[in-house]
Structure formats: structure tokens, C-alpha cells
Design a protein around this motif. Structure first.
Motif, short mmCIF file in Angstrom:
data_model
loop_
_atom_site.label_atom_id
_atom_site.label_comp_id
_atom_site.label_asym_id
_atom_site.label_seq_id
_atom_site.Cartn_x
_atom_site.Cartn_y
_atom_site.Cartn_z
N GLY A 109 0.82 -1.21 0.00
CA GLY A 109 0.00 0.00 0.00
C GLY A 109 0.85 1.26 0.00
N LYS A 110 1.91 1.24 0.79
CA LYS A 110 2.80 2.40 0.85
C LYS A 110 3.48 2.64 -0.49
CE LYS A 110 3.63 2.14 5.79
NZ LYS A 110 4.57 1.88 6.87
N LEU A 111 3.91 1.54 -1.13
CA LEU A 111 4.53 1.68 -2.45
C LEU A 111 3.54 2.21 -3.49
CD1 LEU A 111 6.70 -1.58 -2.59
CD2 LEU A 111 7.52 0.80 -2.44
N ALA A 112 2.30 1.78 -3.41
CA ALA A 112 1.27 2.26 -4.34
C ALA A 112 1.01 3.75 -4.12
CB ALA A 112 -0.02 1.46 -4.17
N ARG A 113 0.96 4.18 -2.85
CA ARG A 113 0.76 5.61 -2.57
C ARG A 113 1.95 6.45 -3.02
NH1 ARG A 113 -1.59 3.08 1.82
NH2 ARG A 113 0.20 3.36 3.20
N LEU A 114 3.16 5.93 -2.85
CA LEU A 114 4.36 6.61 -3.29
C LEU A 114 4.37 6.75 -4.81
CD1 LEU A 114 7.14 7.87 -2.67
CD2 LEU A 114 8.09 5.57 -2.79
N GLN A 115 4.02 5.67 -5.51
CA GLN A 115 3.97 5.71 -6.97
C GLN A 115 2.93 6.72 -7.44
OE1 GLN A 115 2.71 2.07 -8.84
NE2 GLN A 115 3.32 2.76 -10.87
N SER A 116 1.80 6.76 -6.79
CA SER A 116 0.76 7.72 -7.16
C SER A 116 1.22 9.14 -6.93
CB SER A 116 -0.51 7.43 -6.34
OG SER A 116 -1.49 8.37 -6.61
N ALA A 117 1.92 9.37 -5.81
CA ALA A 117 2.42 10.72 -5.51
C ALA A 117 3.48 11.16 -6.51
CB ALA A 117 2.99 10.76 -4.09
N LEU A 118 4.32 10.22 -6.93
CA LEU A 118 5.38 10.56 -7.88
C LEU A 118 4.85 10.82 -9.29
CD1 LEU A 118 8.19 8.09 -6.76
CD2 LEU A 118 8.13 10.57 -6.45
#
Length: 175
Positions: A164-173
Motif C-alpha cells: 500500500g505504501k509503495l502504491a501511494r508513493l507511486q501515485s504521488a510521484l
């Protein structure tokens, strides 16, 4: 699915009302769970809509030995109304009503690895503090989470998984 829940809701409320009046929520919960599991069996599910199956035969098939007379009458009402296939939904809604009445929050904790008893106790304590209620925890393991856990407590979902954290990071980037 929502139509099945709409049909099941008044029956679940009626069952809850009868169980509460009897002061026997736990016994009704167990009896409904048993009947729902039997009704969900593919062989039984194919049999229940058959018009040749008499309501009394259906009640005998779905009621546990020693079920209360009130519960068997409830099953008879469902059989007469041809609502026995909705038993799994009725049982689920009954459990929600029971949890609300008993001030219990049911949470499902899905983690990347099996949680220790100590870790579960910490999660239960945090959820009890957050909701101000007793907490019943069901656990599951999903290795695709990579690490951490996802807590689903009805309308509240807490995603502390690495996935989930990686998905949120990817979305933010990307935005």
C-alpha cells in the motif's frame, strides 16, 4: 448482491428481535450459522427452490438438533416465503446486529506473515482504544502485501502494508 441483502434485512431484524426477547443471542447466532452453512452447500442450494420440497422438510434439513421452537418457527416462516436461499445473508446481517448490540467491533487483520500473539494483542489494544469497544479479530495472511498489515474494521480500513505504501508513493510521484 444488494437485492439479496435488501430481501434479507427484515428477516435478520426479526430474528434478532426474537433472539433478544428470548435473551439467547448466542444460541440464535450458532443456529443461524449452522443453517446458513447448510443452505450455502451447492447440493442443498439446488434443492431449496424445488417446489416439491415441503417447508417442513426444509426446516428439518436446516435446523440443528436441539434448536429452539422459536428458531424452527422462524425457519418455517422463511420456508413458506421461499426465502431459505437468503439464509447466508440473513445470518451475516444478524451477526452485524448482534455485534452492534454487544458493542463489539469485528476486524480482519491481513498481514504479510503470521502475526504473533503479542502483535495481535497490541493491535487489539490499539483498536479498542480507537473505537472504545471490545474488538474481535480475525486474521489472514497475504504474502503479496510484502510487509506490514491491512486492518479492515467495517467502515474503517487502515492500510499499513508495504504494498500500500509503495502504491501511494507511486501515485504521488506520477502526479
Amino acid at each position: 448482491m444488494s437485492q439479496a441483502l435488501t430481501v434479507a434485512r427484515p428477516y435478520a431484524r426479526a430474528a434478532f428481535s426474537m433472539a433478544r426477547d428470548e435473551g439467547n443471542l448466542a444460541a440464535w447466532s450458532q443456529a443461524l450459522d449452522f443453517a446458513a452453512h447448510v443452505a450455502a452447500d451447492p447440493r442443498v442450494a439446488a434443492l431449496l427452490p424445488n417446489p416439491q420440497l415441503l417447508p417442513a422438510e426444509a426446516v428439518t434439513l436446516l435446523a440443528q438438533d436441539g434448536a429452539s421452537e422459536t428458531f424452527t418457527r422462524f425457519l418455517a416462516i422463511l420456508a413458506d416465503a421461499r426465502r431459505l436461499p437468503q439464509l447466508p445473508e440473513i445470518a451475516g446481517l444478524f451477526e452485524e446486529l448482534r455485534a452492534e448490540a454487544e458493542h463489539i467491533v469485528k476486524a480482519k487483520v491481513t498481514s504479510a506473515t503470521t502475526l504473533s500473539a503479542g502483535e495481535l494483542d497490541v493491535i487489539k489494544a490499539a483498536l479498542k482504544k480507537r473505537f472504545g469497544r471490545e474488538v474481535e479479530v480475525e486474521t489472514a495472511v497475504d504474502a503479496s502485501l510484502i510487509g506490514g498489515a491491512v486492518i479492515d474494521a467495517g467502515s474503517v480500513v487502515i492500510d499499513g502494508s508495504l504494498k500500500g505504501k509503495l502504491a501511494r508513493l507511486q501515485s504521488a510521484l506520477t502526479h
